[in-house]
Design an enzyme around this catalytic site. Structure first.
Site, PDB file in Angstrom:
ATOM      1  N   HIS A 170       2.681   4.940  -2.873  1.00  0.00           N
ATOM      2  CA  HIS A 170       1.323   5.429  -2.639  1.00  0.00           C
ATOM      3  C   HIS A 170       1.410   6.632  -1.713  1.00  0.00           C
ATOM      4  O   HIS A 170       1.032   6.604  -0.559  1.00  0.00           O
ATOM      5  CB  HIS A 170       0.493   4.320  -2.001  1.00  0.00           C
ATOM      6  CG  HIS A 170      -0.960   4.656  -1.870  1.00  0.00           C
ATOM      7  ND1 HIS A 170      -1.704   5.193  -2.885  1.00  0.00           N
ATOM      8  CD2 HIS A 170      -1.814   4.522  -0.826  1.00  0.00           C
ATOM      9  CE1 HIS A 170      -2.948   5.371  -2.467  1.00  0.00           C
ATOM     10  NE2 HIS A 170      -3.037   4.971  -1.229  1.00  0.00           N
ATOM     11  N   ILE A 225      -3.848  -3.143   2.423  1.00  0.00           N
ATOM     12  CA  ILE A 225      -4.388  -1.813   2.103  1.00  0.00           C
ATOM     13  C   ILE A 225      -3.925  -0.787   3.144  1.00  0.00           C
ATOM     14  O   ILE A 225      -3.875   0.407   2.877  1.00  0.00           O
ATOM     15  CB  ILE A 225      -5.943  -1.834   2.057  1.00  0.00           C
ATOM     16  CG1 ILE A 225      -6.450  -2.977   1.170  1.00  0.00           C
ATOM     17  CG2 ILE A 225      -6.491  -0.503   1.560  1.00  0.00           C
ATOM     18  CD1 ILE A 225      -7.966  -3.048   1.049  1.00  0.00           C
ATOM     19  N   GLY A 246      -9.416  -6.677   9.750  1.00  0.00           N
ATOM     20  CA  GLY A 246      -9.860  -5.293   9.911  1.00  0.00           C
ATOM     21  C   GLY A 246     -11.304  -5.212   9.451  1.00  0.00           C
ATOM     22  O   GLY A 246     -11.606  -5.518   8.290  1.00  0.00           O
TER      23      GLY A 246
END
Ligand code: APR
Length: 321
Positions: free
Chosen positions: A176, A119, A10
């Protein structure tokens, strides 16, 4: 000693800052992969051309071919869409699960020995999916979330108390998402409980609690606050900086205790799920989970977070992942 090889999957907003930070800290040679043609090549060329000024010799290159990540020691994954204003991280599930599936296959087939930090959101689901498809041992697959949530919480505390953020220790557990659990009782400034400092500042217990509650709420919604302001995309400096701290602890075997999304095998009473908890990060990835006692309220909040993550994983299963 040969430099470590760090693959970034990414090359968007976070990927760019990751490359720049990893290079300037000389963590290793960096290869950035993206499906968009020329994007990773252009971004890394730009970063590499600053090497004379930034003072690094690490190689920074871009690619659209997974073969170029061969031999990577660390893989950091940001592939996937970011949120738009009004979206929750969970709204990204369908699109990002598809992307994560293809990324996992590329990493599994080309960097089978890497330690992987994810992430992409929704984080807890993406980490679970990567581990499931790759079959990598759980200690080598983790997610970045708690480091950032804790950093945000610490910043709010430092600003409120007008002290150096370097002296603030504050941790956030759980998933999260909106159910994350900032740990008020453990938050301290060089050992002094934050609540006690607030009580001294305001000379009023109720006011101190109110201020603390507001910081907890802001922490939970901090990602959304940035999304709302940016309007296009989500936070990228702070997630990148948080992940670099994790990667550094692994590369240099620092064994820092970092809130990490890791696989729980009975710790905190959770079995078989990825969730944010404090963990020792070293050369073997997640080396161990640090358990801590939770009081009734913290336990209740943690339970809500566990349910939210279980629900997310169930929804991912219904989508066929
Ligand atoms: N393989 C590799 N890269 C991909 C793929 C894929 N299948 N699909 C998309 N990408 C790339 C995009 O081309 C883009 O360059 O992922 C990159 C994502 O970059 P941004 O859109 O700028 O998003 P960013 O802000 O970096 O966030 C990435 O991290 O925090 C999370 O919610 C956030 O899920 C998002 C992710």
């Amino acid at each position: 000693m040969a430099r470590k090889k760090i693959a970034l999957i990414g090359g968007g907003q976070i990927g760019g800052v990751l490359a720049q930070l990893a290079a300037s800290k000389q963590l290793g040679d960096i290869v950035m992969f993206d499906i968009v043609e020329d994007l990773p090549q252009g971004k890394t060329l730009d970063i590499a051309e600053a090497s004379r000024i930034s003072g690094f010799d690490a190689k920074v290159t871009g690619t659209n071919d997974y073969k170029d990540i061969t031999g990577a020691d660390i893989v950091i994954i940001t592939a996937g869409l970011p949120r738009k204003p009004g979206m929750s991280r969970d709204d990204l599930l369908t699109t990002n699960a598809k992307i994560m599936k293809s990324v996992t296959e590329g990493v599994r087939d080309n960097a089978p020995n890497a330690i992987v930090i994810i992430i992409s959101n929704p984080l807890d689901a993406m980490v679970t999916l990567f581990q499931k498809i790759s079959g990598f041992p759980a200690n080598r697959v983790m997610g970045q979330a708690g480091m950032l949530d804790s950093s945000r919480f610490s910043s709010f505390i430092a600003w409120e108390l007008d002290v150096s953020v370097k002296d603030v220790n504050a941790m956030v557990l759980g998933g999260h998402g909106d159910t994350m659990v900032p740990l008020v009782r453990y938050a301290n400034v060089n050992g002094v409980p934050v609540l006690e400092m607030l009580e001294r500042k305001y000379n009023d217990k109720a006011k101190a609690k109110e201020v603390m509650d507001a910081m907890v709420e802001r922490t939970k919604k901090a990602g959304g606050e940035v999304v709302k302001l940016l309007k296009t995309g989500s936070a990228f400096f702070s997630p990148a900086a948080s992940t670099i701290a994790m990667a550094q602890s692994i590369i240099y075997d620092e064994k820092r205790i970092i809130p990490t999304c890791c696989y729980l095998n009975g710790e905190f009473g959770v079995n078989g799920y990825y969730l944010g908890v404090p963990a020792v990060l070293g050369e073997n990835g997640v080396e161990r989970v640090i358990e801590l006692s939770l009081d009734e309220n913290e336990k209740a909040a943690f339970d809500v977070s566990i349910s939210a993550v279980k629900n997310l994983i169930e929804n991912m299963g219904k989508l066929g992942f």
